[in-house]
Design an enzyme around this catalytic site. Structure first.
Site, short mmCIF file in Angstrom:
data_model
loop_
_atom_site.label_atom_id
_atom_site.label_comp_id
_atom_site.label_asym_id
_atom_site.label_seq_id
_atom_site.Cartn_x
_atom_site.Cartn_y
_atom_site.Cartn_z
N LYS A 222 -0.76 22.49 41.42
CA LYS A 222 -0.64 21.24 42.19
C LYS A 222 -1.42 21.67 43.41
CE LYS A 222 3.40 21.06 44.56
NZ LYS A 222 5.03 21.27 44.73
N TRP B 145 5.67 26.94 36.24
CA TRP B 145 5.24 26.40 37.60
C TRP B 145 5.71 27.36 38.70
CZ3 TRP B 145 8.34 24.70 41.66
CH2 TRP B 145 7.64 24.51 42.80
N ASP C 218 8.22 12.86 44.49
CA ASP C 218 8.94 12.66 43.32
C ASP C 218 9.97 11.47 43.34
OD1 ASP C 218 8.19 15.35 41.62
OD2 ASP C 218 8.63 16.16 43.74
N ASP D 246 0.88 16.79 36.41
CA ASP D 246 2.15 16.33 36.81
C ASP D 246 1.41 15.27 37.96
OD1 ASP D 246 3.66 15.47 39.19
OD2 ASP D 246 5.01 17.31 38.63
N ASP E 222 9.31 14.12 35.66
CA ASP E 222 9.67 15.08 36.76
C ASP E 222 9.85 14.15 37.91
OD1 ASP E 222 10.10 16.95 38.39
OD2 ASP E 222 7.77 17.72 38.34
N ASP F 154 4.00 14.83 47.45
CA ASP F 154 4.86 15.01 45.78
C ASP F 154 6.04 14.66 46.21
OD1 ASP F 154 5.35 15.92 43.43
OD2 ASP F 154 5.19 18.33 44.04
N GLU G 257 1.49 24.72 35.18
CA GLU G 257 1.12 23.65 36.10
C GLU G 257 0.65 24.03 37.42
OE1 GLU G 257 5.29 21.87 36.76
OE2 GLU G 257 4.21 20.22 37.65
N HIS H 284 4.16 15.55 33.43
CA HIS H 284 5.18 15.36 34.23
C HIS H 284 5.04 14.13 35.09
CE1 HIS H 284 7.19 19.70 34.88
NE2 HIS H 284 7.08 19.16 33.86
N HIS I 244 0.75 15.40 41.55
CA HIS I 244 0.17 16.80 42.16
C HIS I 244 -1.32 16.73 42.40
CE1 HIS I 244 3.59 19.71 40.50
NE2 HIS I 244 3.95 18.79 41.30
C1 RNT Z 1 6.82 21.14 41.49
C2 RNT Z 1 6.52 21.02 40.07
C3 RNT Z 1 7.71 21.36 39.09
C4 RNT Z 1 8.96 21.15 39.56
C5 RNT Z 1 10.11 21.35 38.48
C6 RNT Z 1 11.62 21.20 38.95
O1 RNT Z 1 5.86 20.49 42.42
O2 RNT Z 1 6.37 19.55 39.82
O3 RNT Z 1 7.35 20.78 37.82
O4 RNT Z 1 8.95 19.67 39.85
O5 RNT Z 1 9.93 22.46 37.70
ZN ZN Z 2 6.17 18.95 37.78
#
Ligand code: RNT
Ligand code: ZN
Length: 417
Positions: A227, A186, A295, A258, A325, A293, A225, A285, A261
């Site tokens: 986003k 990513w 998290d 993810d 993630d 995003d 990955e 993820h 994302h």
């Molecule tokens: C970031 C991505 C990525 C990170 C990690 C730390 O938007 O989701 O995967 O969160 O690699």
């Molecule tokens: Zn991620």
């Protein structure tokens, strides 16, 4: 007492599911064989162990300053083992390059070698854990807004070199564990504001990927990955979903979904059957976007449940790698791992317990109301009794009993950091 109740509840649940043709014993076996890949970066808010580490950058952010973040490799390993001891089943560990064992040395990203991961490989072997890996393009003086898509050949070359080396490391991990290491790529590359060079950046990213993937690495697998946007890079993302989906389909790479994302009304679960028709495997993820995003820790919300249902319904259990993630620095971080992992597992359990055959027959016979009735009924079926039994069989605390152990660990260990 509690154990007896759990056993009794399970026996009842087993019979209730049998009415629908679902064998809970075989589901429990499948769940035992379901391995999450725990992301190492929840333990220390994505800081890592580079001697030269600076501030976090690259479109991501961890908020909160709950005490007790892991400050070094020993603390992180101890925290991961604590979390693993409270999650039923055996799970993998997903490392980022910045978590190498650098032994006090300044090792720049284009100099990293497997030597700095040797102690991880040994630790993993001793603790019966398989490793996955990630290249790290963020939080570095050369991160800027563009890494693999940078028109400056020096900077782009630096990140190409980093990522190639990461593939070498992942391959060595895969060889050591006799099982492919799943490496995610990513990069945050994008623009904060208006830009007229989108085509150039995407072309450069494609060129970089071609260079990076040119060498066969048989014991690792590449995931890419995309986003929607990163913080400070809101207007344009080079590695968008369209870009990586097309690249993966053409080059037989794994796409990482993810769950944080996508656009707010987009359903990540719906991507499973669409992508698997054209690409070999998926990486997840599992996360939880709140407004952005952001998290947050994974919970049993509808998008997560839907994602696991779609995987099981697609018969794709073994074509998916199950990474987590999230990085919430505002709560006990071991708690974050345990809650997020158990929630993902419970979503998978519920998906495995769905009487697919029965529902599918009704659907193909045109009995729409019956499909709805069956799906609705599943929501209130005693799946929790099956999960409790799973915890018991795996010798981990049932229900929220794990909080006692986390509180004790906080009192004895993390609060003293
Ligand atoms: C970031 C991505 C990525 C990170 C990690 C730390 O938007 O989701 O995967 O969160 O690699
Ligand atoms: Zn991620």
């Amino acid at each position: 007492m509690k154990e007896t109740l759990v056993r009794q509840a399970y026996e009842v649940a087993k019979q209730r599911y049998a009415e629908y043709g679902v064998d809970t014993e075989s589901v429990l076996r499948q769940l035992q064989d379901f391995h999450l890949s725990l992301h190492c970066w929840q333990a220390d808010d994505v800081h890592g162990f580079e001697v030269q580490a600076g501030a976090m950058s690259g479109g991501i952010q961890s908020t909160g300053d709950f005490p007790g973040a892991a400050r070094n490799i020993d603390e992180l390993r101890q925290d991961i083992l604590k979390a693993k001891s409270l999650i039923p089943g055996n799970h993998r560990l997903n490392l980022h390059e910045i978590y190498g064992d650098f032994q006090g040395k300044v090792v720049d990203r284009d100099e990293v070698t497997v030597e700095y991961f040797q102690s991880w490989i040994e630790w993993a072997r001793e603790n019966d854990t398989k490793l996955d890996f990630n290249s790290s393009s963020f939080s570095h003086p050369k991160s800027g807004s563009l890494s693999l898509a940078n028109p400056d050949e020096g900077i782009r070359g630096f990140w190409v070199e980093h990522t190639k080396r990461c593939r070498e490391i992942a391959n060595a991990m895969g060889e050591a564990q006799g099982d492919p290491c799943i490496m995610n790529l990513w990069v945050h590359d994008g623009c904060k504001d208006q830009s007229v060079n989108h085509m150039l950046y995407r072309h450069l990213l494609k060129e970089s990927l071609d260079e990076i993937f040119a060498k066969e690495q048989p014991m690792m697998k590449d995931c890419i990955e995309g986003k929607v946007f990163g913080i400070g890079l809101e207007s344009f993302t080079v590695g968008s979903h369209d870009f990586y989906t097309a690249y993966a389909a053409k080059n037989n790479k794994i796409v990482t979904i993810d769950t944080g994302h996508y656009h707010p009304t987009e359903v990540p679960g719906d991507k499973v059957s669409a992508l698997l028709e054209f690409i070999p495997e998926l990486m997840l993820h599992v996360s939880r976007p709140i407004r952005w995003d952001s998290d947050h820790v994974t919970i049993m919300d509808d998008p997560t449940q839907d994602l696991f249902l779609e995987i099981v319904r697609a018969g794709a259990l073994d074509r998916v790698h199950y990474g987590l993630d999230f990085f919430d620095g505002s709560i006990n971080r071991i708690g974050a791992y345990v809650i997020g992992s158990r929630s993902a597992q419970k979503c998978m359990l519920r998906a495995l317990l769905e009487p697919r055959e029965l529902i599918s027959r009704a659907e193909l016979a045109g009995e729409g109301y019956k499909v709805l009735a069956l799906i609705e009924e599943q929501k209130a079926m005693p799946w929790q009794a099956v999960y409790d039994e799973f915890c018991l069989r795996n010798d981990v605390p049932v229900g929220v009993d794990f909080t006692k152990e986390i509180d004790a660990y906080e009192a004895e260990v993390t609060s003293k950091r």
